[in-house]
Write an enzyme that holds these catalytic residues in place. Sequence first.
Site, mmCIF file in Angstrom:
data_model
loop_
_atom_site.group_PDB
_atom_site.id
_atom_site.type_symbol
_atom_site.label_atom_id
_atom_site.label_comp_id
_atom_site.label_asym_id
_atom_site.label_seq_id
_atom_site.Cartn_x
_atom_site.Cartn_y
_atom_site.Cartn_z
ATOM 1 N N LYS A 1 14.629 58.900 55.997
ATOM 2 C CA LYS A 1 14.839 57.830 56.962
ATOM 3 C C LYS A 1 14.981 58.353 58.397
ATOM 4 O O LYS A 1 15.248 59.533 58.616
ATOM 5 C CB LYS A 1 16.076 57.034 56.562
ATOM 6 N N TYR B 1 10.146 45.695 52.366
ATOM 7 C CA TYR B 1 11.434 45.280 51.810
ATOM 8 C C TYR B 1 11.426 43.829 51.314
ATOM 9 O O TYR B 1 12.490 43.250 51.067
ATOM 10 C CB TYR B 1 12.548 45.469 52.844
ATOM 11 N N PHE C 1 21.847 42.029 53.493
ATOM 12 C CA PHE C 1 21.583 43.325 54.133
ATOM 13 C C PHE C 1 20.131 43.502 54.572
ATOM 14 O O PHE C 1 19.766 44.535 55.108
ATOM 15 C CB PHE C 1 21.977 44.467 53.187
ATOM 16 N N ARG D 1 16.791 59.904 41.916
ATOM 17 C CA ARG D 1 17.955 59.054 42.168
ATOM 18 C C ARG D 1 19.252 59.862 42.013
ATOM 19 O O ARG D 1 20.188 59.708 42.792
ATOM 20 C CB ARG D 1 17.936 57.822 41.274
ATOM 21 N N THR E 1 24.488 55.279 47.013
ATOM 22 C CA THR E 1 24.077 54.681 48.284
ATOM 23 C C THR E 1 25.112 54.923 49.374
ATOM 24 O O THR E 1 24.767 55.139 50.531
ATOM 25 C CB THR E 1 23.859 53.161 48.106
ATOM 26 N N ARG F 1 22.558 62.383 49.938
ATOM 27 C CA ARG F 1 23.317 61.396 50.713
ATOM 28 C C ARG F 1 24.722 61.894 51.057
ATOM 29 O O ARG F 1 25.236 61.595 52.131
ATOM 30 C CB ARG F 1 23.354 60.072 49.966
ATOM 31 N N ASN G 1 21.826 56.286 55.153
ATOM 32 C CA ASN G 1 22.161 57.245 54.097
ATOM 33 C C ASN G 1 21.078 58.299 53.857
ATOM 34 O O ASN G 1 20.988 58.867 52.785
ATOM 35 C CB ASN G 1 22.522 56.510 52.804
ATOM 36 N N HIS H 1 15.571 57.195 50.914
ATOM 37 C CA HIS H 1 15.306 56.078 50.008
ATOM 38 C C HIS H 1 14.512 56.620 48.837
ATOM 39 O O HIS H 1 13.677 57.505 49.001
ATOM 40 C CB HIS H 1 14.474 54.991 50.708
ATOM 41 N N GLU I 1 5.744 50.634 45.810
ATOM 42 C CA GLU I 1 6.088 51.351 47.031
ATOM 43 C C GLU I 1 5.096 52.471 47.342
ATOM 44 O O GLU I 1 4.738 52.670 48.509
ATOM 45 C CB GLU I 1 7.509 51.912 46.917
#
Length: 138
Positions: free
Chosen positions: A9, A49, A57, A85, A91, A102, A112, A115, A126
């Site tokens: 990110k 998204y 959010f 993950r 998160t 994270r 964070n 993704h 995605e």
Amino acid sequence: MENTLSIIKPEAVTRGLCGKIIAQIEESGLKIIAQKMLQMTSEQAIRFYAPHQGKSFFDGLVENITAGPIIVQVLSGEHAIEDYRKLMGNTNPVAADEGTIRRLYGLSIEKNAVHGSDNSDSAEREIAFFFNQLEILK
């Protein structure tokens, strides 16, 4: 082999953490089979998204992902979705396990650092959003 999408990110890119995050991904045994840097527009982020549209959010997701450049990757491994993950961590960086991406680099729940796809259907959607088949190595 299974594929998943990873996004480094904007807050991690602008803080110069890409190399550290990529090294952590590679050291985990996941293989990067596609990668590029780009800047998402608001329209692109809204489409990406879309499954979260209407949630409280949603606007924050769009705002954060468009705040600067991102690195998108396709990761491959026997259990790529689950493994990535686990590597990303919770998160909320404060609640994430020690050593996870994270926990190490996240600033907040919203910022964070990374993704990752949450299931195989999301991963397929995605990955196709960012990459065509010619860009993904097998």
